[in-house]
Scaffold this active site. Structure first.
Site, short mmCIF file in Angstrom:
data_model
loop_
_atom_site.label_atom_id
_atom_site.label_comp_id
_atom_site.label_asym_id
_atom_site.label_seq_id
_atom_site.Cartn_x
_atom_site.Cartn_y
_atom_site.Cartn_z
N LYS A 1 0.86 -1.19 0.00
CA LYS A 1 0.00 0.00 0.00
C LYS A 1 0.89 1.24 0.00
O LYS A 1 0.99 1.97 0.99
CB LYS A 1 -0.91 -0.01 1.24
CG LYS A 1 -2.09 -0.97 1.14
CD LYS A 1 -3.28 -0.41 0.33
CE LYS A 1 -3.98 0.70 1.08
NZ LYS A 1 -5.07 1.28 0.25
N ASP B 1 -5.84 -16.23 2.79
CA ASP B 1 -7.15 -16.79 3.12
C ASP B 1 -8.12 -16.65 1.94
O ASP B 1 -8.91 -17.55 1.65
CB ASP B 1 -7.76 -16.11 4.35
CG ASP B 1 -7.43 -16.82 5.65
OD1 ASP B 1 -6.38 -17.50 5.69
OD2 ASP B 1 -8.21 -16.72 6.62
#
Ligand code: IPM
Ligand code: MG
Length: 368
Positions: free
Chosen positions: A193, A254
């Site tokens: 980011k 995940d």
């Protein structure tokens, strides 16, 4: 006969029951193929807390240092929510990763053709999916200091975690990502980011430099991690290697796991640097799924991620490529034959127990 020392840390929840299935395979391999595995078992996580009031004993940490490889089940559960933070079950896992310097976490997300319909995405989006997430595992916000809840004295508190990366940490995980890409489809997507975080900006800079100086033959692209999460569910097959930090890697893996049909399918390998003299890497192998306390002890857990983690152990720690391939074929065959634990089965379809799935994988392995 070569001796191969394995430390088994089954842990909590579905860890022990899935580890039991892999132990059947290890015993069968020793018996039928003289593979010489020697196993030792120790407690970690909540199980260690119950017995010893710590999440990992020093003596068991020493066993981890001495082992050729570690197989790890899972840790944690609501039962241990109230215990002191430094003794919570996850602390044992984080200690192993940190003390063994297992900085490179490989999380391959492969969608077996037989499972494409179990995915939450449409078959054509995931059929044939083969992604490798390379997650930095010993740095970032998981370990950065300060890490505390500070009392400001005015009725307010301040919670602090620190996201921190040094140059060498980004360099070594970037090299791992590029090296693995070269053995695959030669493409790396680095995710951070940089639009919000200095650590993201610097991550991007170091990855770009390592690419330019050492891996110009590999295709590199950069993606903001939020956009990366979106692309993972939009068009997952665009990715080959995803290179990312500790926290983003936790989240993205995940998501990637679920694309493959079930969280119960995804293995991982956590690797250190190769030893200067022996060339062997410190390594721990662990399913991504976690302890799943809601289904623990019922004999319904899917043992495939644990088997596949052992497969990665054969491949990366013992260079037993033939055996690793055979185990992957065994898993694919068992799935193709229609056997499903509940996590993989459509509503109302027949399911098998953890033990039946385990027996089938062992039988398919031996029959190959
Ligand atoms: C994982 C797990 C761990 C992590 C937990 C159990 C500490 O979620 O391996 O993905 O956050 O790294
Ligand atoms: Mg996780």
């Amino acid at each position: 006969m070569a001796t191969r020392k394995l430390l088994l840390l089954p842990g909590d929840g579905i860890g022990p029951e899935t580890m039991t299935e892999v132990e059947k395979l290890i015993a069968a391999m020793n018996r039928e193929h003289a593979t010489g595995f020697e196993t030792e078992t120790a407690l970690v996580g909540g199980a260690a807390w119950e017995a010893h009031k710590v999440s990992l004993r020093d003596a068991d940490m020493a066993l981890a240092h001495a082992a050729d490889a570690i197989l790890f089940g899972a840790v944690g559960g609501p039962r241990w929510d109230g215990i002191p933070y430094e003794h919570r079950p996850e602390a044992g896992l984080l200690r192993l990763r940190k003390e063994l310097q297992l900085f490179a976490n490989l999380r391959p997300a492969i969608c077996y053709p037989a499972l494409a319909d179990a995915s939450s995405l449409k078959r054509e989006l995931v059929d044939g999916l083969d992604i490798l997430i390379v997650r930095e595992l010993t740095g970032g916000v998981y370990f950065g200091e300060p890490k505390e809840i500070r009392d400001l004295g005015n009725g307010q508190k301040r919670a602090i975690d620190t996201q921190v990366y040094d140059t060498y940490e980004i360099e070594r995980i970037a090299r791992a990502g590029f090296d693995f890409a070269r053995t695959r489809r030669n493409k790396v997507t680095s995710m951070e980011k940089r639009n919000v975080m200095k650590s993201g900006l610097y991550w991007n800079e170091v990855v770009t430099r390592i690419h330019r100086e050492e891996y110009p033959d590999v295709q590199l692209e950069h993606m903001l991690a939020d956009a990366g999460g979106m692309q993972l569910v939009r068009r997952p097959k665009q990715f080959d290697v995803i290179l990312t930090d500790n926290l983003f890697g936790d989240l993205l893996s995940d998501i990637a796991a679920m694309l493959t049909g079930s969280l119960g399918m995804l293995p991982s390998a956590s690797l250190g640097a190769p030893d200067a003299t022996t060339g062997m890497r410190r390594a721990m192998y662990e399913p991504v799924h976690g302890s799943a306390p809601d289904i623990a002890g019922k004999g319904v857990a899917n043992p495939i991620a644990m088997f596949a983690s052992f497969g990665m152990c054969l491949r990366y720690s013992f260079n037993m490529i033939e055996e690793a391939d055979r185990l992957e074929r065994a898993i694919a065959r068992v799935l193709a034959s229609g056997l499903r634990t509940p996590d993989l089965a459509p509503e109302g379809a027949a399911t098998v127990t953890t033990a039946a799935m385990g027996d089938a994988v062992v039988a398919a392995y031996l029959a190959d």
